[in-house]
Design an enzyme around this catalytic site. Structure first.
Site, PDB file in Angstrom:
ATOM      1  CG  HIS A  69      -2.006  -1.075   1.054  1.00  0.00           C
ATOM      2  ND1 HIS A  69      -2.444  -1.848   2.104  1.00  0.00           N
ATOM      3  CD2 HIS A  69      -2.694  -1.492  -0.032  1.00  0.00           C
ATOM      4  CE1 HIS A  69      -3.370  -2.688   1.682  1.00  0.00           C
ATOM      5  NE2 HIS A  69      -3.548  -2.497   0.372  1.00  0.00           N
ATOM      6  CD  GLU A  72      -0.507   0.345   4.337  1.00  0.00           C
ATOM      7  OE1 GLU A  72      -1.733   0.417   4.170  1.00  0.00           O
ATOM      8  OE2 GLU A  72       0.102  -0.745   4.440  1.00  0.00           O
ATOM      9  CG  HIS A 197      -0.069  -4.180   5.048  1.00  0.00           C
ATOM     10  ND1 HIS A 197      -0.800  -3.692   3.983  1.00  0.00           N
ATOM     11  CD2 HIS A 197       0.346  -5.413   4.662  1.00  0.00           C
ATOM     12  CE1 HIS A 197      -0.840  -4.590   3.020  1.00  0.00           C
ATOM     13  NE2 HIS A 197      -0.144  -5.643   3.396  1.00  0.00           N
ATOM     14  CD  GLU A 270      -2.300  -3.351   8.921  1.00  0.00           C
ATOM     15  OE1 GLU A 270      -1.704  -2.267   8.834  1.00  0.00           O
ATOM     16  OE2 GLU A 270      -2.985  -3.829   8.004  1.00  0.00           O
TER      17      GLU A 270
END
Ligand code: LU0
Ligand code: ZN
Length: 309
Positions: A69, A72, A197, A270
């Site tokens: 992404h 990110e 991420h 994450e």
């Protein structure tokens, strides 16, 4: 370029230069290959770190991929931190043991077009997807049960647009081809992976397409191993461990294919921050990079251990 104050983050060109410097400084244990090209034609570089790096040795392989992404950017720094730690610190016995007994693959930017677009004006665009047409969310474009389960969108304008078909994004197709290429003698050599991420500080394991623990392609024993290893890693970085679908249902995501297709013990991390609400969370100041990438060192070591289990 990154806005003033955030120069510590690497642009695409700076990331490539960093990989080239690592190879030049450590030619025996570092080598750069390519996974393929992005939609706009940028190379998607892969760093291999291992002793006798030019030889494919019969050692368990581990994959760290980052920046699926675009916005990110902290994840690109995470992958560069792993590269730096396992090359510059080769004199450290624990590091040397990992490098000598594993083959480590590091992909600092899966989505170089999106990442470049996000910063090139000097103002963050909040961009997530690749730069193909209105953008495809590469993390909905992988080919295991693509579009199966309400975990992606068929609207090209949406942030979770799954693409026109599985693998329609050149970036995910490159990832597929690279990982497929690691099947040697009928056996997938990559045993474990982390897809980094941001944000929310979570350790996630498959599947994303269903909230069931046990399902086609996941036995109780396999699930229990994911939960055990995920929980162990989360205890070292303070993230919250959970099944990916506990966050929300996703289909066509990287974990579902890496495990579903290749039985790679694959996790999504994450990273920092835990929550800040809205777009700010994707743009932490450059002065957190050192701390928030080193925060995952012990978890990375656990994954490298598990690859040989
Ligand atoms: C891996 C899934 C479950 C979460 C991820 N969140 S992110 N990184 O896009 O905010 C995503 O939506 O792809
Ligand atoms: Zn993401």
């Amino acid at each position: 370029d990154f806005p003033p104050g955030d120069e510590a983050y690497h642009t695409y060109d700076e990331m490539v230069a960093e990989l080239d410097k690592t190879v030049a400084d450590h030619p025996d244990i570092a080598a750069k290959v390519s996974a393929g090209k992005s939609f706009e034609g940028r190379d998607i570089p892969v760093l291999k770190v291992s002793d006798n790096v030019a030889t494919d040795e019969d050692e368990p392989e581990v994959l760290f991929d980052c920046n699926q992404h675009a916005r990110e950017h902290l994840t690109t720094e995470m992958c560069l931190h792993v590269a730096q730690r396992f090359t510059d610190n080769y004199a450290d016995p624990a590091v040397k043991d990992s490098v000598d007994n594993r083959e480590i693959w590091i992909i600092p930017s899966v989505n170089p077009d999106g990442s470049s677009f996000d910063v090139e004006s000097g103002e963050y665009q909040g961009w997530r997807k690749n730069r193909q047409d209105q953008g495809t969310d590469t993390n909905r474009n992988w080919g295991h049960k693509w579009g199966c389960c309400g975990g992606s969108s068929d609207d090209p304008a949406d942030e979770t647009y799954r693409g026109t078909a599985a693998w329609s994004a050149p970036e995910t197709a490159a990832m597929r081809d690279f990982i497929d290429s690691r099947v040697v003698g009928g056996t997938q050599q990559i045993k474990a992976a982390v897809d980094f991420h941001t944000y929310s500080e979570l350790v996630l394991w498959p599947f994303g397409h269903t909230s069931d623990d046990v399902t086609e392609g996941m036995t109780q024993q396999e699930y229990d191993r994911f939960a055990k290893v995920g929980t162990e890693m989360a205890q070292t970085n303070g993230y919250t461990p959970q099944q990916s679908s506990d966050l929300y249902i996703t289909d066509g995501d990287s974990l579902d294919w890496m495990w579903g297709q290749h039985k790679i013990l694959a996790f999504t991390f994450e990273m920092y921050p835990s929550s800040s609400g809205g777009l700010d969370g994707f743009y932490p100041p450059g002065d957190v990079i050192e701390r928030e990438t080193a925060r995952n060192d012990a978890a990375v070591d656990i994954l490298l251990r598990e690859a040989g289990a």
